[in-house]
Design a protein around this motif. Structure first.
Motif: not given
Length: 325
Positions: A198, A285, A289
């Motif tokens: 991530a 993810l 974000l």
């Protein structure tokens, strides 16, 4: 005077099919990145601290990524990572039909890079000493190339004493694929890989965001390489920061075939699937974000459209501006 033609060797071999060009470039840049990365691990492990330490591995992979981007960046984008390719598809930056090509190309490059390090690198630290021994013990008429093949066959066992093991003091499987630290559970390792990947994709999205503070033109390879180096320095000790499904499964398959056997899939309580599944989730993810917190809220396009609508009232313009923000 006849017109000067281009080099003869380039014309017959020039490929015009985009998918073939992309596949070859992605395979080659992944291969280059993995050779430097796995080679740095091999040097540290077999040298037992005499030829580098953990930071050497971080530098090897970081610089390997940078060179890999130079090799294939303008052709395939040099993803070199199935998690990156999957995230690009998820957010519309790459067509889904291209995903199998990218994954296969990355697997191919990783697999052959592992084979190259296995066949060549292991003999480097003991090459001179063993070559002299072989040359003096064989017939005077033996070809030097035959001696070198014998040297490489012997040198691969020098560090581990001929025992190709996955775990233990002299384990060598970790040169090629990642394995969890003894204290790490499967759940902890899964979270580790999700978070590490991530961070990789979040930062990559930021570095390519032309409306924020992107990497300066031409510096992208170095910047991405430094990002990988940073992740290795800060998030690498738990499980070797695979953060890349194809980087892990390709060499793991090679070690299973080359002599380490099925233990490469059993070790770490069946760890092998974690570096495949977790990075795919973490990549989406991380990229998501960045989009939710930053990219979706850039005002440039909305503000420009409102400014050009001369027939709208000032009140209407203010309302539209608020919606865009």
């Amino acid at each position: 005077m006849s017109q000067r033609k281009g080099p003869l060797l380039t014309r017959p071999f020039r490929l015009r099919n985009e998918m073939v060009r992309v596949g070859l470039a992605e395979s080659l840049c992944t291969y280059v990145m993995m050779v430097f990365g796995l080679g740095s691990v091999a040097q540290v492990v077999t040298g037992q601290g005499a030829f580098g330490h953990y930071i050497s591995i971080n530098l090897g992979f970081g610089l390997g990524v940078a060179i890999g981007v130079h090799v294939g960046g303008k052709v395939s984008g040099a993803h070199m990572n199935a998690a990156v390719s999957f995230a690009m598809c998820a957010f519309g930056r790459l067509a889904w039909k291209m995903l199998p090509l990218y994954v296969f190309s990355q697997l191919l490059g990783s697999f052959f890079a592992a084979g190259t390090v296995y066949a060549v690198y292991y003999g480097e630290d003991t090459l001179h000493e063993q070559e002299q021994l072989v040359l003096t013990s064989l017939s005077f008429h033996t070809k030097r190339s035959d001696c070198l093949l014998f040297v490489f066959a012997e040198a691969i066992h020098d560090y581990c004493g001929g025992n190709l093991t996955v775990t233990g003091v002299k384990a060598t499987a970790s040169i090629f694929a990642t394995y969890p630290a003894p204290y790490l559970s499967l759940l902890g390792g899964f979270i580790d890989q999700v978070f590490g990947t991530a961070m990789l994709l979040l930062c990559m999205m930021a570095l390519s965001d032309q409306k924020n503070k992107p990497a300066p033109a031409g510096s992208e390879p170095t910047t991405v390489g430094l990002l990988v180096l940073l992740i290795g320095i800060s998030l690498g000790s738990n499980s070797g920061y695979a953060i890349n499904p194809t980087r892990d499964i390709g060499p793991r398959l090679f070690t299973a075939i080359a002599g380490w056997g099925p233990d490469v899939f059993r070790a770490g309580n069946g760890w092998w699937w974690v570096p495949i599944v977790a990075p795919m989730i973490g990549g989406v993810l991380g990229a998501g974000l960045y989009k939710v917190f930053v990219e979706f809220h850039h005002p440039g396009d909305c503000a420009g459209q409102i400014k050009n609508l001369e027939t709208l009232s000032l009140e209407k313009q203010n309302i539209d501006t608020d919606v865009c923000v």
